[in-house]
Design an enzyme around this catalytic site. Structure first.
Site, PDB file in Angstrom:
ATOM      1  N   GLY A  94       0.692  -1.256   0.004  1.00  0.00           N
ATOM      2  CA  GLY A  94      -0.288  -0.002  -0.035  1.00  0.00           C
ATOM      3  C   GLY A  94       0.991   1.238  -0.139  1.00  0.00           C
ATOM      4  O   GLY A  94       2.004   1.306   0.060  1.00  0.00           O
ATOM      5  N   GLY A  96       2.809   3.509   1.585  1.00  0.00           N
ATOM      6  CA  GLY A  96       3.352   3.404   3.013  1.00  0.00           C
ATOM      7  C   GLY A  96       3.887   4.972   3.056  1.00  0.00           C
ATOM      8  O   GLY A  96       4.470   5.291   4.203  1.00  0.00           O
ATOM      9  N   ARG A  97       4.085   5.817   2.114  1.00  0.00           N
ATOM     10  CA  ARG A  97       4.669   6.900   2.151  1.00  0.00           C
ATOM     11  C   ARG A  97       4.166   7.944   1.024  1.00  0.00           C
ATOM     12  O   ARG A  97       4.526   9.053   1.024  1.00  0.00           O
ATOM     13  CB  ARG A  97       6.459   6.849   2.221  1.00  0.00           C
ATOM     14  CG  ARG A  97       6.722   6.280   1.007  1.00  0.00           C
ATOM     15  CD  ARG A  97       8.313   6.214   0.906  1.00  0.00           C
ATOM     16  NE  ARG A  97       8.814   5.449  -0.393  1.00  0.00           N
ATOM     17  CZ  ARG A  97      10.039   5.479  -0.741  1.00  0.00           C
ATOM     18  NH1 ARG A  97      10.897   6.253   0.014  1.00  0.00           N
ATOM     19  NH2 ARG A  97      10.481   4.799  -1.377  1.00  0.00           N
ATOM     20  N   LYS A 117       4.967  11.793  -2.836  1.00  0.00           N
ATOM     21  CA  LYS A 117       5.726  10.646  -2.363  1.00  0.00           C
ATOM     22  C   LYS A 117       6.659  11.356  -1.058  1.00  0.00           C
ATOM     23  O   LYS A 117       7.006  12.305  -1.386  1.00  0.00           O
ATOM     24  CB  LYS A 117       6.630  10.184  -3.629  1.00  0.00           C
ATOM     25  CG  LYS A 117       7.355   8.759  -3.303  1.00  0.00           C
ATOM     26  CD  LYS A 117       7.751   8.370  -4.526  1.00  0.00           C
ATOM     27  CE  LYS A 117       8.537   7.107  -4.368  1.00  0.00           C
ATOM     28  NZ  LYS A 117       8.916   6.377  -5.517  1.00  0.00           N
ATOM     29  N   ASP A 129       9.169   4.637   7.767  1.00  0.00           N
ATOM     30  CA  ASP A 129       9.131   6.182   8.468  1.00  0.00           C
ATOM     31  C   ASP A 129       8.373   7.022   7.507  1.00  0.00           C
ATOM     32  O   ASP A 129       8.080   8.263   7.899  1.00  0.00           O
ATOM     33  CB  ASP A 129      10.521   6.653   8.545  1.00  0.00           C
ATOM     34  CG  ASP A 129      11.401   6.715   7.578  1.00  0.00           C
ATOM     35  OD1 ASP A 129      10.785   6.426   6.179  1.00  0.00           O
ATOM     36  OD2 ASP A 129      12.787   7.035   7.392  1.00  0.00           O
ATOM     37  N   GLY A 130       7.664   6.758   6.545  1.00  0.00           N
ATOM     38  CA  GLY A 130       6.864   7.468   5.508  1.00  0.00           C
ATOM     39  C   GLY A 130       7.758   8.647   5.065  1.00  0.00           C
ATOM     40  O   GLY A 130       6.980   9.251   4.172  1.00  0.00           O
ATOM     41  N   ARG A 180       4.117  13.666  -7.706  1.00  0.00           N
ATOM     42  CA  ARG A 180       4.226  12.953  -9.019  1.00  0.00           C
ATOM     43  C   ARG A 180       2.752  13.002  -9.702  1.00  0.00           C
ATOM     44  O   ARG A 180       1.783  13.025  -8.922  1.00  0.00           O
ATOM     45  CB  ARG A 180       4.559  11.300  -8.527  1.00  0.00           C
ATOM     46  CG  ARG A 180       4.319  10.578  -9.819  1.00  0.00           C
ATOM     47  CD  ARG A 180       5.287   9.123  -9.416  1.00  0.00           C
ATOM     48  NE  ARG A 180       4.287   8.237  -8.597  1.00  0.00           N
ATOM     49  CZ  ARG A 180       4.941   7.255  -7.734  1.00  0.00           C
ATOM     50  NH1 ARG A 180       6.033   6.965  -8.037  1.00  0.00           N
ATOM     51  NH2 ARG A 180       4.154   6.510  -6.917  1.00  0.00           N
ATOM     52  N   ARG A 187      -1.897  -0.334  -9.754  1.00  0.00           N
ATOM     53  CA  ARG A 187      -0.616  -1.327 -10.111  1.00  0.00           C
ATOM     54  C   ARG A 187      -1.529  -2.495 -10.105  1.00  0.00           C
ATOM     55  O   ARG A 187      -2.585  -2.827  -9.733  1.00  0.00           O
ATOM     56  CB  ARG A 187       0.225  -1.078  -8.855  1.00  0.00           C
ATOM     57  CG  ARG A 187       0.737   0.200  -8.498  1.00  0.00           C
ATOM     58  CD  ARG A 187       1.082   0.304  -6.975  1.00  0.00           C
ATOM     59  NE  ARG A 187       1.187   1.698  -6.632  1.00  0.00           N
ATOM     60  CZ  ARG A 187       2.415   2.241  -6.526  1.00  0.00           C
ATOM     61  NH1 ARG A 187       3.570   1.420  -6.753  1.00  0.00           N
ATOM     62  NH2 ARG A 187       2.497   3.447  -6.223  1.00  0.00           N
ATOM     63  N   ASP A 256       3.928  -4.680  -7.604  1.00  0.00           N
ATOM     64  CA  ASP A 256       3.585  -3.531  -6.944  1.00  0.00           C
ATOM     65  C   ASP A 256       4.055  -2.257  -7.713  1.00  0.00           C
ATOM     66  O   ASP A 256       3.744  -1.090  -7.506  1.00  0.00           O
ATOM     67  CB  ASP A 256       3.775  -3.484  -5.531  1.00  0.00           C
ATOM     68  CG  ASP A 256       5.000  -3.923  -5.144  1.00  0.00           C
ATOM     69  OD1 ASP A 256       5.619  -4.947  -5.520  1.00  0.00           O
ATOM     70  OD2 ASP A 256       5.965  -2.937  -4.624  1.00  0.00           O
TER      71      ASP A 256
HETATM   72  P1  AMP Z   1       8.900   0.792  -3.103  1.00  0.00           P
HETATM   73  O1  AMP Z   1      10.260  -0.264  -2.658  1.00  0.00           O
HETATM   74  O2  AMP Z   1       9.358   2.116  -3.082  1.00  0.00           O
HETATM   75  O3  AMP Z   1       8.503   0.237  -4.534  1.00  0.00           O
HETATM   76  O4  AMP Z   1       8.419   0.271  -1.894  1.00  0.00           O
HETATM   77  C1  AMP Z   1       7.610  -0.984  -1.546  1.00  0.00           C
HETATM   78  C2  AMP Z   1       6.695  -0.799  -0.487  1.00  0.00           C
HETATM   79  O5  AMP Z   1       7.229  -0.055   0.751  1.00  0.00           O
HETATM   80  C3  AMP Z   1       5.479   0.248  -0.625  1.00  0.00           C
HETATM   81  O6  AMP Z   1       4.296  -0.283  -0.036  1.00  0.00           O
HETATM   82  C4  AMP Z   1       5.940   1.570  -0.102  1.00  0.00           C
HETATM   83  O7  AMP Z   1       4.842   2.462   0.346  1.00  0.00           O
HETATM   84  C5  AMP Z   1       6.540   1.107   0.988  1.00  0.00           C
HETATM   85  N1  AMP Z   1       7.746   2.036   1.598  1.00  0.00           N
HETATM   86  C6  AMP Z   1       8.915   2.098   1.065  1.00  0.00           C
HETATM   87  N2  AMP Z   1       9.742   2.983   1.577  1.00  0.00           N
HETATM   88  C7  AMP Z   1       8.979   3.276   2.833  1.00  0.00           C
HETATM   89  C8  AMP Z   1       9.340   4.218   3.915  1.00  0.00           C
HETATM   90  N3  AMP Z   1      10.102   4.881   3.940  1.00  0.00           N
HETATM   91  N4  AMP Z   1       8.234   4.161   4.832  1.00  0.00           N
HETATM   92  C9  AMP Z   1       6.993   3.720   4.636  1.00  0.00           C
HETATM   93  N5  AMP Z   1       6.636   2.870   3.599  1.00  0.00           N
HETATM   94  C10 AMP Z   1       7.626   2.620   2.765  1.00  0.00           C
HETATM   95 MG    MG Z   2       6.860   0.777  -5.056  1.00  0.00          MG
END
Ligand code: AMP
Ligand code: MG
Length: 490
Positions: A94, A96-97, A117, A129-130, A180, A187, A256
């Site tokens: 989902g 996450g940030r 983002k 940490d978002g 963005r 997705r 995703d």
């Molecule tokens: P990504 O590797 O950026 O495609 O992220 C994979 C998943 O991890 C997605 O659900 C993102 O929202 C979550 N995510 C990545 N980095 C963070 C972060 N720093 N804090 C919270 N969620 C994250």
């Molecule tokens: Mg991603």
């Protein structure tokens, strides 16, 4: 549809995704960044919304990207999805940030997601940490505008904002945000989430939403969802052809990170090939090389198979299989089109595929920069001028022979060389987004000098046209700086 005022513009908000209901997304609120500073903004991306450049200079725009203010009366939302990550299924991911700030309709009636983002913690942050760091925000900002300029389908980027907030990664970095733009953030993993949690009503609601909003041309087919799956597969094939033809390695092709519209999505440890190394793995966390450059097409097909699984309730297995069988031939068709264009070949001839394959074999192991080679072909006044390049190959005679054959094919009797140069220069970039160039701009940005990011962005948004002062961007990367290791951390 609701009218909202923003920086002197009257905007149409259409919260179509929010209307799907609480199973799909939850209301959230961005976390404001302390002492926000605008690093760069993209007028080309703003134009997609119909926004004039001056919107990007207004304090209200900075406040939006910094997460200080929201669009009036439009709450931000975080979407739920799942995904196959490096082949293993993660049942819930989902935003996450990232947060969906709004969906806006431009004057053409196109729906655009504005997604922030690095906007802070959401219910999907898990242990994260978002935050997004400045480094990765700058990378995505420049890369998405560069791919768009190369004519490769991609999400877009409006702006990056820097701050004083420390964020812990391998080292301590600073928090940033990226605004963005995309026609949708749905997705493959959205479909997987509802399928594997057996929420079939919601799954079908999502399919109908995507059909209605993004594949309306499929609605009149005998089986609209079958037609939609075929269209998604076709667009993904076209996307991969763009990546492979220009040497783009995505790095994290998890389901995703696969857009339902076949756009490049979620830029992480991406890289453009420097020399032609088919097995190149740009992501240092990808130990098994799952997403190596020469496996991307196969992995896209794997991802489409995973998506196809979620359609099995409404589309027969046989038609799904048949669609998947068409993926690779569609990819080849688009790839050939791209490569013919890159080589300046007019029309289609039987020997073209062999000519391309021969070149790729020769370039493998040659000390030649992949993308620069195509620009050198484009600029050539004569074939003789190119022959010294053979000295950089394992067997120089092979490239010499290839160049003669290519010249014969590209320059049939009566073709004007200036015309060939012009059409080739329009598809072969002079400026290529090398990781070393981004790295230098990032280092300056860490010192709060944002001029190099802005200049690199300008060059990469118009990569085919020579501009004074940008000579550095046309140079190949120094050997000691090639193959920069990049991890998933961002
Ligand atoms: P990504 O590797 O950026 O495609 O992220 C994979 C998943 O991890 C997605 O659900 C993102 O929202 C979550 N995510 C990545 N980095 C963070 C972060 N720093 N804090 C919270 N969620 C994250
Ligand atoms: Mg991603």
């Amino acid at each position: 549809m609701k009218k909202i005022e923003f920086c002197g513009q009257s905007l149409q908000s259409d919260d179509a995704f929010a209307r799907l209901g609480a199973h799909f997304s939850v209301q959230v609120q961005p976390r404001p960044l302390p002492s926000p500073r605008l690093v760069a903004a993209s007028p080309q991306a703003a134009a997609l919304l119909g926004w004039p450049q001056d919107v990007l200079d207004q304090p209200g725009f900075l406040a939006l990207v910094a997460g200080e203010t929201a669009f009036e009366g439009v709450p931000a939302r975080a979407m739920v999805y799942a995904g196959h990550q490096f082949g293993g299924y993660t049942p819930q991911l989902g935003d996450g940030r990232g947060q969906l700030l709004a969906q806006l309709r431009n004057q053409k009636g196109e729906l655009w997601d504005l997604h922030l983002k690095g906007a802070g913690i959401t219910p999907f942050s898990r242990d994260g940490d978002g935050c997004a760091v400045l480094r990765s925000s700058i990378r995505e900002f420049i890369a998405s505008e560069h791919l768009a300029a190369l004519g490769i389908a991609t999400t877009r980027a409006l702006a990056v904002v820097d701050s004083d907030m420390p964020v812990r990664r391998e080292l301590t970095e600073t928090a940033a945000t990226l605004l963005r733009l995309a026609r949708t953030h749905v997705r493959f993993g959205h479909f997987e989430y509802f399928y594997y949690t057996r929420q079939y009503k919601q799954l079908h609601q999502l399919m109908d939403y995507v059909l209605e909003q993004h594949y309306p041309q499929c609605r009149t087919a005998d089986n609209p969802l079958q037609a939609m799956f075929a269209a998604i597969s076709e667009r993904t094939a076209e996307l991969l052809a763009g990546w492979q033809a220009y040497g783009f390695c995505h790095g994290v092709m998890n389901t995703d990170n696969m857009s339902i519209l076949g756009e490049t999505l979620d830029y992480g440890p991406f890289a453009f090939l420097e020399r032609y190394q088919p097995g190149y793995v740009c992501n240092s966390s990808d130990i098994g090389g799952r997403y190596a450059f020469d496996r991307q097409v196969e992995m896209a097909e794997w991802n489409l198979t995973a998506l196809g699984q979620t359609f099995t309730g409404r589309v027969g297995l046989e038609p799904l299989r048949q669609t998947l069988e068409k993926f690779y031939p569609a990819y080849r068709k688009y790839y050939l089109q791209r490569m013919r264009a890159r080589l300046g070949l007019q029309g289609a001839e039987n020997g073209d595929e062999a000519l391309i394959e021969r070149l790729l074999k020769i370039l493998q192991g040659a000390e030649l920069d992949y993308n620069r080679f195509f620009r050198q072909l484009s600029d050539a006044e004569s074939v003789e001028q190119l022959l010294p390049l053979a000295g950089f190959c394992v067997v120089p005679a092979d490239l010499q022979k290839w160049l003669q054959d290519w010249w014969q094919r590209a320059m049939p009797a009566g073709r004007d060389n200036a015309q060939r140069q012009q059409v080739m220069q329009a598809v072969n970039p002079l400026y290529v987004l090398r990781n070393s160039l981004i790295q230098d701009a990032i280092e300056a940005a860490h010192r709060q000098d944002y001029a190099p990011v802005r200049q690199l962005h300008e060059a990469m948004s118009q990569p085919f046209v020579a501009q004074p002062g940008f000579e550095l961007y046309a140079q190949p990367t120094a050997p000691e700086r090639q193959g920069w290791p990049l991890s998933c951390s961002s």
